[in-house]
Structure formats: C-alpha cells, structure tokens
Design a protein around this motif. Structure first.
Motif, short mmCIF file in Angstrom:
data_model
loop_
_atom_site.label_atom_id
_atom_site.label_comp_id
_atom_site.label_asym_id
_atom_site.label_seq_id
_atom_site.Cartn_x
_atom_site.Cartn_y
_atom_site.Cartn_z
N HIS A 242 0.82 -1.21 0.00
CA HIS A 242 0.00 0.00 0.00
C HIS A 242 0.86 1.26 0.00
O HIS A 242 0.50 2.27 -0.62
CB HIS A 242 -0.92 0.03 1.22
CG HIS A 242 -1.98 -1.03 1.19
ND1 HIS A 242 -1.81 -2.27 1.77
CD2 HIS A 242 -3.22 -1.04 0.64
CE1 HIS A 242 -2.90 -2.99 1.59
NE2 HIS A 242 -3.77 -2.28 0.90
N PHE A 243 1.98 1.21 0.73
CA PHE A 243 2.91 2.34 0.80
C PHE A 243 4.32 1.78 0.84
O PHE A 243 4.55 0.65 1.30
CB PHE A 243 2.68 3.17 2.07
CG PHE A 243 1.33 3.81 2.18
CD1 PHE A 243 1.07 5.04 1.60
CD2 PHE A 243 0.31 3.17 2.87
CE1 PHE A 243 -0.18 5.62 1.71
CE2 PHE A 243 -0.94 3.74 2.98
CZ PHE A 243 -1.20 4.98 2.40
N TYR A 252 5.92 6.71 -0.63
CA TYR A 252 5.44 6.49 -1.99
C TYR A 252 4.09 5.78 -1.96
O TYR A 252 3.91 4.82 -1.20
CB TYR A 252 6.44 5.63 -2.78
CG TYR A 252 7.80 6.23 -2.95
CD1 TYR A 252 8.18 6.83 -4.14
CD2 TYR A 252 8.72 6.20 -1.90
CE1 TYR A 252 9.45 7.38 -4.29
CE2 TYR A 252 9.99 6.76 -2.03
CZ TYR A 252 10.35 7.35 -3.23
OH TYR A 252 11.59 7.90 -3.38
N GLU A 253 3.18 6.23 -2.80
CA GLU A 253 1.91 5.56 -2.97
C GLU A 253 2.12 4.21 -3.65
O GLU A 253 2.82 4.12 -4.66
CB GLU A 253 0.98 6.43 -3.81
CG GLU A 253 -0.37 5.82 -4.11
CD GLU A 253 -1.22 6.70 -5.03
OE1 GLU A 253 -2.44 6.48 -5.06
OE2 GLU A 253 -0.65 7.58 -5.72
N GLY A 286 -0.37 -2.73 4.22
CA GLY A 286 1.05 -3.09 4.23
C GLY A 286 1.95 -1.93 3.85
O GLY A 286 1.75 -1.28 2.82
N ILE A 287 2.95 -1.67 4.68
CA ILE A 287 3.93 -0.60 4.47
C ILE A 287 5.31 -1.23 4.38
O ILE A 287 5.72 -1.95 5.30
CB ILE A 287 3.89 0.43 5.61
CG1 ILE A 287 2.49 1.01 5.75
CG2 ILE A 287 4.91 1.53 5.37
CD1 ILE A 287 2.28 1.79 7.03
N LEU A 306 7.84 6.26 9.00
CA LEU A 306 7.03 5.08 9.30
C LEU A 306 6.15 5.36 10.52
O LEU A 306 4.95 5.04 10.52
CB LEU A 306 7.94 3.89 9.56
CG LEU A 306 7.25 2.59 9.97
CD1 LEU A 306 6.33 2.08 8.88
CD2 LEU A 306 8.30 1.52 10.34
N THR A 307 6.71 5.96 11.55
CA THR A 307 5.93 6.29 12.75
C THR A 307 4.79 7.24 12.42
O THR A 307 3.64 7.02 12.84
CB THR A 307 6.85 6.93 13.81
OG1 THR A 307 7.90 6.02 14.14
CG2 THR A 307 6.07 7.28 15.07
N THR A 308 5.09 8.28 11.66
CA THR A 308 4.07 9.26 11.32
C THR A 308 2.97 8.66 10.47
O THR A 308 1.77 8.91 10.69
CB THR A 308 4.71 10.46 10.58
OG1 THR A 308 5.72 11.03 11.41
CG2 THR A 308 3.67 11.52 10.25
N LEU A 309 3.35 7.85 9.48
CA LEU A 309 2.35 7.22 8.62
C LEU A 309 1.47 6.25 9.41
O LEU A 309 0.24 6.24 9.26
CB LEU A 309 3.04 6.50 7.47
CG LEU A 309 2.13 5.78 6.46
CD1 LEU A 309 1.13 6.74 5.83
CD2 LEU A 309 2.97 5.09 5.38
#
Length: 373
Positions: A242-243, A252-253, A286-287, A306-309
């Motif tokens: 997903h990212f 990134y999208e 999923g990241i 990663l934390t912010t997302l």
C-alpha cells in the motif's frame, strides 16, 4: 469483523481527527480529512520518467542471459530450496564478476493465489547496467524464470500528475505518477484489468522490508522494478504494498486506488486489497521500507516517516497501535491473532521485516501511540 483480544480501540472509525500535542518526544499527528484539513496545498509536478524495458526468459536459457539494453535489475524466481542460489554479472567488455548470493524477497501473494509461498522463491537484484548475468541455483530448483529489467535508461516521457492534496500532514506522499508507475502494466493484452480493486474496512497494519539493497541512490527506479516484478512477473497486476518508504523518509503511494480519497483507500475510507500477506490481505494495510534490516535498522528519517504514517492511519481508522487483535479475512473467514501493528513474519514464514526491524516493533508501537496522545 475485528474482535479485540486485549486493549480496547482508542476510538471508533472516523473520517478525521487527532488530538494535538507531543508525548514521549514524538510529534503529534495533525488531522486527516477534517473540515479544515491541515494538509499541504495540491501540487503539480511535471516528471520525466523512463519507460521500463524487460526481457523474460524461462527454463534452461534463464541461467545465462544477455540483453540489448543495460540491465539495472534482475528478477529471479523458482520453486524449491531458498538457499544456495547465486548470480554472476557479465559486463559489456566480456568480463565476468564474482559470484554473489541471491537474497530472496519476502513470501507474499494474492489470497488464494496459485503456488505455495513457502516453495516459491523470488529475488530482485540491482545490477547497475550489466550486459548480462549467469545464475547458479540450488539442487532441486524447478520452474526457473528470470527477467532482465531496465527502469533507468529507457525512452522517457513527461508525466504531469493530477493535482492531489497531501493527506498525511508532515509527509509528502509521492504519487504513482510521480514515481513513474506505468498504468498499462495493470492490464492484460485484451484490455481487461488483471487485478480489479476490491475494498474492505481496514483491520490491521503490517510492516515489511523489501529485502533489497541498502544505500539505494535511485529509490523510484527500484520501486518501478518491484512494480514490474509484482505486476508482470508475479502476475499480481499491481505492486503488492500500500505504501513504501525510502531511506530519506519519502513515502510512496503503492497499490492503485485512483485519485479520490486518500492513497490506499476508496472515497468511503475502505482499504484496497493488496498482495503483501498471502491469505491475509483484505483489510490489512502493508507498508514496506526499502532495504534489508537483518543486520541493521532503517535510517532515522525512514523510521520517523514510518511512525508518522502509522499514526496517521491509526487515527484515521480508530486503531489502538498497542492492541492485540484477531484479524478476520472478510473474503474467506480465515482468522489470525496478531498485534495491531505487526511484522510480515507474524503472518507467514519469512524473515521480513528483518531481524533488527522486527525487534524494534514494540518500541515502534509505543512511538505511534505517543504520536496520537
């Protein structure tokens, strides 16, 4: 659909809203999609993107390949033992490099897809413009396929992405158009979409690494290579995440969802189904961090993004990042007891997201929770 095992959810599903403030030194996450959204203004970027070129070879011929373009990445897949494979690069002057071990990428795929993820082995190797390559595969390897990929030197086209407000405050999300996704790869030769989008309420968040090279100097090119690997070689019809997040902390999208709603979601807030945890995909976001985190962790910039997302997604969906939950696949009813923020190895037999990153997950959950408080 989601049954709590431990901590209660912090809040109900909502379209926006998060408390301001700072806790434990982690910046709070501003609101997403509120009546007065705290998002960056829409932008227009004209990007020049090289088209992907590829040469696919199967069977015995796949063990020694040359291409008429500089090879930037090699995708290899086979069935059989995961260990013991190697690659040797061929240069344009005829010289051969040393043998290096192939590191398999993480087991994944569509729910109910063909093949056994435990025996289907795949690798993606950056090779820096080589003229060709030779493979050494373990005894018992079958169904060998290789693909020479060039996402750097092909004919370039100018892309003007549609204006889109940035949905995650503090994160400048690079759209598919901006990183160079060739949307034609999502379609079969007859024009039908290979993997039409399906959407379900989000239940969990899963962290991955790509098991690729660290110190990547062209992450967008690498993402285009993973896109080709997933969409064409694996026949998933799209990229499996997903990212994605690079070492500079750029987000990134991933999986296609059009331009309405926030990335990875439809306009109603449901999550698009991707292909990052075979058997447990629908409702599982999923990241993937670019790189390999077996012997080292991600950069500070990647870790912060990663934390912010994760905090933004947790707030959007009303998740408690420290909760233990039972994931229930809405398609087939398959259940799995996991943490709200899990690692790929919690779902499947894989090294992903790397030993160091996996060991950091408890601290990551704490940091995400602090960003929401």
């Amino acid at each position: 659909m989601l049954r709590e095992l431990a901590l209660p959810r912090r809040s109900v599903l909502r379209a926006a809203g998060v408390a301001a403030g700072v806790a434990a030194g982690v910046a709070a996450v501003p609101a997403i999609g509120s009546a007065a959204p705290a998002v960056a203004a829409p932008r227009m970027r004209t990007t020049r993107v090289p088209r992907t070129r590829a040469k696919r070879v199967t069977g015995a011929a796949a063990r020694a390949v040359r291409a008429d373009f500089p090879i930037e990445y090699v995708a290899v897949d086979w069935s059989g033992p995961r260990r013991g494979a190697g690659i040797r690069l061929l240069q344009r002057d005829g010289s051969r490099g040393a043998w290096t071990a192939l590191r398999p990428v993480c087991a994944a795929g569509a729910d109910g897809g063909a093949g056994d993820p435990a025996r289907s082995v795949r690798a993606l190797v950056p090779v820096g413009g080589a003229a060709g390559y030779e493979l050494r595969l373990p005894d018992g390897a079958t169904d060998v396929r290789t693909t020479a990929i060039d996402t750097v030197n092909g004919p370039a086209v100018d892309v003007s992405p549609a204006a889109r407000a940035q949905p995650f405050p503090g994160l400048d999300v690079i759209t598919r158009a901006e990183w160079g996704a060739d949307e034609s790869l999502r379609f079969k030769p007859d024009g039908s979409e290979n993997s039409p989008q399906t959407y379900y309420p989000a239940q969990t968040l899963t962290v991955h690494h790509t098991a690729g090279a660290n110190g990547d100097t062209d992450p967008a090119a690498t993402i285009r290579a993973y896109y080709y690997l997933h969409a064409i070689v694996n026949d998933w019809g799209d990229i499996g995440y997903h990212f994605l997040i690079d070492e500079a902390g750029r987000v990134y999208e991933g999986r296609y969802t059009g331009t309405d709603g926030i990335p990875a979601h439809d306009a109603g807030g449901k999550a698009v189904t991707a292909f990052h945890t075979a058997g447990y995909n629908s409702g599982n976001l999923g990241i993937a961090l670019l790189g390999t985190f077996e012997g080292q962790g991600p950069t500070a910039a990647a870790r912060q993004s990663l934390t912010t997302l994760l905090a933004s997604l947790s707030d959007y969906h009303g998740f408690d990042p420290r909760a233990a939950v039972t994931f229930v696949n809405p398609v087939n009813g398959v259940e799995k007891n996991v943490q709200m923020i899990s690692g790929h190895r919690d779902w499947l037999a894989t090294e992903c997201p790397g030993t160091v990153m996996y060991g950091d997950l408890p601290a990551l959950r704490t940091d995400v929770a602090a960003a929401l408080s």
